[in-house]
Design a protein around this motif. Structure first.
Motif, PDB file in Angstrom:
ATOM      1  N   PHE A   8      20.050  41.612 -24.697  1.00  0.00           N
ATOM      2  CA  PHE A   8      21.179  40.888 -24.039  1.00  0.00           C
ATOM      3  C   PHE A   8      22.493  41.221 -24.730  1.00  0.00           C
ATOM      4  CE2 PHE A   8      24.124  37.385 -23.623  1.00  0.00           C
ATOM      5  CZ  PHE A   8      24.040  37.070 -22.284  1.00  0.00           C
ATOM      6  N   PHE A  46      20.782  44.129 -14.455  1.00  0.00           N
ATOM      7  CA  PHE A  46      19.891  44.024 -13.284  1.00  0.00           C
ATOM      8  C   PHE A  46      18.447  44.166 -13.730  1.00  0.00           C
ATOM      9  CE2 PHE A  46      23.225  45.562  -9.996  1.00  0.00           C
ATOM     10  CZ  PHE A  46      23.860  44.355 -10.112  1.00  0.00           C
ATOM     11  N   TYR A  49      17.245  41.185 -15.689  1.00  0.00           N
ATOM     12  CA  TYR A  49      16.908  40.021 -14.861  1.00  0.00           C
ATOM     13  C   TYR A  49      15.857  40.344 -13.811  1.00  0.00           C
ATOM     14  CZ  TYR A  49      20.385  37.096 -17.044  1.00  0.00           C
ATOM     15  OH  TYR A  49      21.074  36.371 -17.957  1.00  0.00           O
ATOM     16  N   PHE A 103      39.436  32.065 -16.161  1.00  0.00           N
ATOM     17  CA  PHE A 103      38.258  32.117 -17.043  1.00  0.00           C
ATOM     18  C   PHE A 103      37.870  30.716 -17.501  1.00  0.00           C
ATOM     19  CE2 PHE A 103      36.847  31.982 -21.477  1.00  0.00           C
ATOM     20  CZ  PHE A 103      35.565  32.488 -21.296  1.00  0.00           C
ATOM     21  N   ASN A 107      34.326  29.117 -16.568  1.00  0.00           N
ATOM     22  CA  ASN A 107      33.403  28.836 -17.668  1.00  0.00           C
ATOM     23  C   ASN A 107      33.054  27.356 -17.722  1.00  0.00           C
ATOM     24  OD1 ASN A 107      31.880  29.803 -19.831  1.00  0.00           O
ATOM     25  ND2 ASN A 107      33.383  28.986 -21.273  1.00  0.00           N
TER      26      ASN A 107
ATOM     27  N   MET B   1      26.412  33.155 -26.682  1.00  0.00           N
ATOM     28  CA  MET B   1      27.162  33.328 -25.426  1.00  0.00           C
ATOM     29  C   MET B   1      26.204  33.374 -24.255  1.00  0.00           C
ATOM     30  SD  MET B   1      30.231  35.917 -24.573  1.00  0.00           S
ATOM     31  CE  MET B   1      29.381  37.455 -24.730  1.00  0.00           C
ATOM     32  N   SER B   2      26.408  32.470 -23.345  1.00  0.00           N
ATOM     33  CA  SER B   2      25.512  32.452 -22.186  1.00  0.00           C
ATOM     34  C   SER B   2      25.948  33.512 -21.183  1.00  0.00           C
ATOM     35  CB  SER B   2      25.519  31.069 -21.534  1.00  0.00           C
ATOM     36  OG  SER B   2      26.695  30.930 -20.782  1.00  0.00           O
ATOM     37  N   ILE B   3      25.082  33.787 -20.277  1.00  0.00           N
ATOM     38  CA  ILE B   3      25.376  34.790 -19.249  1.00  0.00           C
ATOM     39  C   ILE B   3      26.552  34.355 -18.392  1.00  0.00           C
ATOM     40  CG2 ILE B   3      23.702  33.803 -17.639  1.00  0.00           C
ATOM     41  CD1 ILE B   3      24.458  37.525 -18.070  1.00  0.00           C
ATOM     42  N   VAL B   4      26.661  33.016 -18.224  1.00  0.00           N
ATOM     43  CA  VAL B   4      27.762  32.499 -17.403  1.00  0.00           C
ATOM     44  C   VAL B   4      29.105  32.809 -18.058  1.00  0.00           C
ATOM     45  CG1 VAL B   4      28.819  30.419 -16.535  1.00  0.00           C
ATOM     46  CG2 VAL B   4      26.369  30.704 -16.377  1.00  0.00           C
ATOM     47  N   THR B   5      29.206  32.575 -19.334  1.00  0.00           N
ATOM     48  CA  THR B   5      30.448  32.869 -20.029  1.00  0.00           C
ATOM     49  C   THR B   5      30.754  34.369 -19.966  1.00  0.00           C
ATOM     50  OG1 THR B   5      29.841  31.104 -21.535  1.00  0.00           O
ATOM     51  CG2 THR B   5      31.639  32.537 -22.201  1.00  0.00           C
ATOM     52  N   LEU B   6      29.738  35.143 -20.135  1.00  0.00           N
ATOM     53  CA  LEU B   6      29.941  36.593 -20.110  1.00  0.00           C
ATOM     54  C   LEU B   6      30.510  37.042 -18.766  1.00  0.00           C
ATOM     55  CD1 LEU B   6      29.468  39.358 -21.527  1.00  0.00           C
ATOM     56  CD2 LEU B   6      27.308  39.464 -20.268  1.00  0.00           C
ATOM     57  N   SER B   8      32.007  35.254 -16.526  1.00  0.00           N
ATOM     58  CA  SER B   8      33.361  34.707 -16.339  1.00  0.00           C
ATOM     59  C   SER B   8      34.383  35.562 -17.057  1.00  0.00           C
ATOM     60  CB  SER B   8      33.442  33.276 -16.874  1.00  0.00           C
ATOM     61  OG  SER B   8      32.528  32.459 -16.214  1.00  0.00           O
ATOM     62  N   LEU B   9      34.032  35.945 -18.278  1.00  0.00           N
ATOM     63  CA  LEU B   9      34.935  36.763 -19.077  1.00  0.00           C
ATOM     64  C   LEU B   9      35.174  38.113 -18.406  1.00  0.00           C
ATOM     65  CD1 LEU B   9      36.412  36.384 -21.694  1.00  0.00           C
ATOM     66  CD2 LEU B   9      34.482  37.390 -22.912  1.00  0.00           C
ATOM     67  N   ILE B  40      26.237  40.586 -11.468  1.00  0.00           N
ATOM     68  CA  ILE B  40      25.386  40.150 -12.583  1.00  0.00           C
ATOM     69  C   ILE B  40      25.044  38.675 -12.422  1.00  0.00           C
ATOM     70  CG2 ILE B  40      25.266  39.796 -15.081  1.00  0.00           C
ATOM     71  CD1 ILE B  40      27.112  42.174 -15.419  1.00  0.00           C
ATOM     72  N   ALA B  44      21.422  37.030 -11.998  1.00  0.00           N
ATOM     73  CA  ALA B  44      20.972  36.085 -13.027  1.00  0.00           C
ATOM     74  C   ALA B  44      20.493  34.788 -12.378  1.00  0.00           C
ATOM     75  CB  ALA B  44      22.107  35.801 -13.998  1.00  0.00           C
ATOM     76  N   PHE B  45      21.259  34.273 -11.426  1.00  0.00           N
ATOM     77  CA  PHE B  45      20.842  33.036 -10.736  1.00  0.00           C
ATOM     78  C   PHE B  45      19.566  33.265  -9.942  1.00  0.00           C
ATOM     79  CE2 PHE B  45      25.304  31.014 -10.688  1.00  0.00           C
ATOM     80  CZ  PHE B  45      25.027  30.408 -11.898  1.00  0.00           C
TER      81      PHE B  45
END
Lengths: 166, 97, 633
Positions: A8, A46, A49, A103, A107, B1-6, B8-9, B40, B44-45
């Motif tokens: 990751f 991809f 996941y 952002f 977030n 760091m979660s995937i969501v933050t990534l 979003s960034l 992504i 992920a979802f």
């Protein structure tokens, strides 16, 4: 750190680094390479996941298609200077506020959901699922996208050759 | 760091590029970054919910649209470059109403 | 003529139509417009006669209060309807209206005939008769209206006519100013009138006189007292009572026949008429009646003394009118409204006569200043004789009109409040003195000034003769007037009558003896009575007082308002709106720069704003819930 966590972070670093290069760099070739790194990172996610088919499609379409297309455009236009991002001007610093706030909002809004998203390994029959979805419930969208792609290609040709004809 | 933050960034970085880059090719590349970030997130979802079918299909559609957009955008860019020899955003200011 | 009793509104409609007609075609008609205009007052007079005959013959139907003497004819129409709020307009002719129709018709007709000669050379001849017709119509409307709304409309119309006719020679600055002053001062009273109407409407729910009077019995006495005090304020303004009397002497700038009609006989008497018209309201407010009594008596004495020292013949008559109106209000204050109306009637006859007589003198000599007259008796015999009849009537010489009506007022006071009688006797003494002084200075003694005075033509002398006849005989009509008003006639009160007659004769005799020497008497009196005489001459400097205490502070206040509030605050707001818009426009202009990326940033800003709003409304947790509920998780 588990293997999945390591992978990751590698992928995240790839994506972020590539994206930052695209946005900040001055050289046209470096930008293209950054975009390439980003797109490969996306393909990696991809895979991560559990969607190997999409990962392959991503590599083919983007890395093999769009990226080459951009390189071609650069070569055709014989230019290697993209111009600096105008971070010096006051208007652009103000403009930078927009993505920052976007952002923060995204977030904030999504993180309660995101924290519950653990690492999930892909299932082997994901392609079968997608085939069922595309030819089943999502058939109209699928057809529409096909038409859109055709129109886009014809339009691209039309725009480019218009000059010669007139 | 979660995937969501990534994601979003990544999306925000792409948006920043769209708003600040002066070269149209770079703007196009930035748009690709935004679309990639969204993809992504979708996957992920989809993985988290176990609904690979619809999630992957949606991502595929986004992918195709992105490709189409890139094709048309680059064609426009070439046409613009032929006209003025430049591919800067300023060329589009002539459209000002 | 009977149809006029059935349709008395014609008395108002015909002059109004004539006014419109003359307004359109007066210039074409030229001199003939005068004779056309006379149809108006003639109609009024005939309607008055017809209605009076009905009332006196006992053929009138029963009339509700406040109508008196029986109802001849009436009708009501809706005028303004707003939901449940209805303002009616209409007419109702009773004995009081019939009497007023007679007065208005007679005086207006005489004045119009007189004006044919008096205004013969005036370029505004047709305009003059147009306005006279309009005035006749308005005054008639005032006396036959059956609601306070109608009365108020007519009230303001006669005010406008007074303004236009006082300022008839509008190129003369003094005339224009006098007209303006009259308009503004009466407006002060009219504010009270309007407020009084509002109070009554609120309290009784109707402006119709009969309905209002009926409902008023159920209203608190205090409310009625406030309303009647406010109505009296309007009446005092119109009838030139202290302290709103200052406009009347100045209004003498208008043509003299106008003074006779408007400022002596009819319009200025409208205040008295108004109080009599809504008498039940005043009757229920003894405090207000006492106020009216005090104001009336004070005005009578104040104006009577002021008239003594005037040199302008018209100003003598103007102050005399104010004084006589004071007598009428004193009668009203004593509760004897029918006597006030009787005095109004006789006063209309002899004061119109005196004004027209002074008009004839002014026409003959070309001056209004009595110091430039003298010895006119031989040159203008008809004018002189008729004038003397009017003067004697005003002075209260027994047998003539003024004696009877004034005596009834004094008799009423004699029974009620003795101090009133004493003060009014003093006023009567001055009345007899000043009018005799005016007579002596004008018609007797050595001619002063070198004018070639001449007797006026028949159009002017005939009305004088007719009015002189009325002034001599109107006193004997007391029974008729009382019957018209549905009241008992008052018999002479011997002790009062004897004193009154003595007072009048003493006043006249003193003036005759004094002014045999002509102007020298003025100097001697001025010397002997120094500060007092000068006070009289300037009417107690009340004008200057008003100027300093009311007008100038108002002007200063208005100037401050203009210079500070208007120029800075109001203009600042108005111009600030424009400036702010311009700034805003410039700011907006900077946004529209054609840069597509800038536009994209703005779109992003818009999205953020929307997100912020939804974020604030839904709050973080709920937003997360919403996303979960969408089925994503």
């Amino acid at each position: 750190m588990s293997v999945s966590e390591v992978s990751f972070w590698i992928l995240a670093t790839m994506c972020l680094g590539g994206a930052l290069v695209v946005v900040v760099t001055r050289g046209m070739m470096r930008m293209t390479l950054g975009l390439g790194a980003f797109l490969l990172g996306v393909a990696g996610f991809f895979l991560y996941y559990g969607s190997p088919f999409l990962a392959v499609a991503q590599v083919f379409v983007y890395v093999g298609g769009v990226l080459v297309l951009i390189l071609l455009a650069i070569m055709v236009l014989k230019r290697d200077d993209t111009g600096r991002p105008q971070l010096t001007s006051r208007v652009d610093i103000a403009t930078a506020l927009v993505p920052i706030i976007v952002f923060v909002f995204m977030n904030q809004a999504l993180s309660p959901v995101g924290e519950e998203l653990g690492v999930v390994l892909g299932s082997s029959d994901s392609v079968e699922d997608m085939r069922m979805a595309l030819l089943g419930t999502m058939l109209p969208q699928f057809e529409l996208v096909g038409v859109l792609l055709l129109v886009a290609l014809v339009a691209a040709v039309a725009i480019v050759v218009r000059k010669e004809r007139s | 760091m979660s995937i969501v933050t990534l994601t979003s960034l990544l999306f925000s970085i792409g948006l920043f590029g769209v708003l600040t880059r002066r070269d149209l090719i770079a703007v196009l590349a930035s748009v690709e970054i935004m679309l990639g970030a969204a993809n992504i997130q979708l996957i992920a979802f989809a993985a988290a919910r176990g609904e690979y079918g619809s999630g992957q299909s949606l991502a595929l559609i986004v992918l195709v649209i992105a490709a189409a957009e890139a094709a048309v955008g680059l064609a426009l860019l070439v046409a613009l470059a032929r006209r003025s020899g430049r591919t800067q955003v300023e060329e589009l200011m002539e459209v000002e109403g | 003529m009977d149809f006029l009793a059935e349709a008395p509104y014609l008395a108002a409609v015909v002059p109004l139509g004539l006014a419109v007609f003359l307004f359109l075609f007066g210039r074409l008609l030229g001199k003939a417009s005068a004779w056309v205009a006379m149809l108006g007052p003639l109609t009024v007079l005939l309607a008055g006669v017809a209605c009076a005959v009905v009332v006196l013959g006992g053929e009138a139907s029963a009339a509700p209060a406040p109508y008196v003497g029986g109802m001849v004819s009436s009708a009501t129409w809706d005028w303004m309807v707003q939901g449940t709020m209805v303002i009616t307009i209409g007419y109702a002719v009773d004995g009081l209206s019939a009497l007023m129709l007679l007065v208005v018709g007679t005086v207006a007709l005489m004045v119009m005939v007189f004006s044919v000669g008096y205004m013969a050379d005036d370029p505004g001849f047709a305009r003059y008769f147009t306005l006279l017709s309009l005035f006749t119509a308005s005054m008639t409307g005032l006396v036959i209206a059956n609601s306070l709304a109608g009365i108020f409309v007519a009230w303001e119309l006669v005010g406008v006519c007074s303004y236009l006719l006082s300022g008839f020679w509008y190129r003369k600055p003094s005339a224009a100013n006098a007209a303006m002053k009259a308009f503004l001062v009466t407006r002060v009273g009219d504010v009270g009138f309007l407020l009084g109407i509002a109070v009554l409407w609120q309290a009784t729910g109707s402006l119709d006189l009969a309905e209002m009077t009926a409902a008023a019995s159920g209203v608190a006495a205090g409310t009625i007292a406030v309303a009647s005090a406010l109505l009296f304020m309007g009446a005092a303004g119109k009838s030139a009572q202290f302290p709103l009397h200052i406009w009347l002497p100045d209004a003498m700038e208008g043509p003299t026949p106008v003074s006779a009609l408007i400022h002596a006989a009819t319009m200025v008497a409208a205040g008295v008429f108004l109080v009599a018209r809504v008498w039940p309201l005043f009757e229920a407010s003894p405090g207000v009646l006492q106020l009216i009594l005090v104001v009336g008596v004070f005005t009578a004495v104040m104006a009577g003394t002021a008239a003594t020292a005037q040199n302008d013949i018209k100003r003598v008559l103007a102050y005399s009118t104010i004084s006589q109106l004071g007598f009428m209000f004193a009668a009203l204050g004593l509760g004897a409204w029918e006597i006030a109306m009787f005095h109004l009637t006789t006063h209309a006859a002899f004061k119109a006569l005196l004004f027209l007589g002074s008009g004839s003198v002014i026409h003959g000599t070309g001056t209004q200043d009595m110091r430039e007259m003298g010895g006119l008796f031989k040159k203008m015999p008809i004018t002189a004789v008729t004038w003397i009849v009017g003067a004697a009537a005003l002075a209260g010489i027994p047998g003539l009109a003024g004696f009877f009506s004034k005596d009834e007022i004094l008799a009423a006071g004699y029974h009620e409040q003795l101090w009133v009688v004493v003060l009014l006797w003093a006023a009567s003494l001055f009345t007899a003195f000043y009018i005799t002084r005016a007579t002596m200075l004008t018609f007797f003694g050595r001619p002063r000034g070198d004018q070639h005075a001449h007797e006026s033509g028949p159009t002017m002398t005939i009305p004088l003769v007719i009015l002189a006849t009325l002034a001599a005989s109107a006193g004997y009509l007391a029974t008729v007037v009382a019957e018209l008003l549905g009241e008992e006639a008052h018999a002479l009160e011997p002790p009062v009558a004897i004193v009154s007659a003595t007072v009048a004769i003493v006043g006249v005799a003193a003036a005759v003896l004094f002014y045999r020497s002509g102007l020298k008497a003025d100097d001697r009196l001025a010397g002997a009575l120094d500060p007092v005489w000068r006070a009289w001459e300037h009417a107690y400097w009340f004008d200057g007082f008003v100027q300093r205490v009311v007008v100038r502070p108002t002007v200063v206040f208005a100037t401050v308002l203009y210079e500070v509030v208007d120029r800075f605050v109001i203009d600042g707001i108005v111009e600030g709106t424009g400036t702010a818009s311009r700034w805003f426009g410039r700011g907006m202009n900077a946004i529209e720069n054609g840069d597509v990326q800038w536009y994209a940033a703005l779109i992003g800003g818009g999205v953020i704003a929307l997100l912020a709003v939804s974020y604030l409304i839904v709050m973080q947790d709920q937003l997360a819930d919403t996303i979960s509920n969408l089925g994503l998780w």
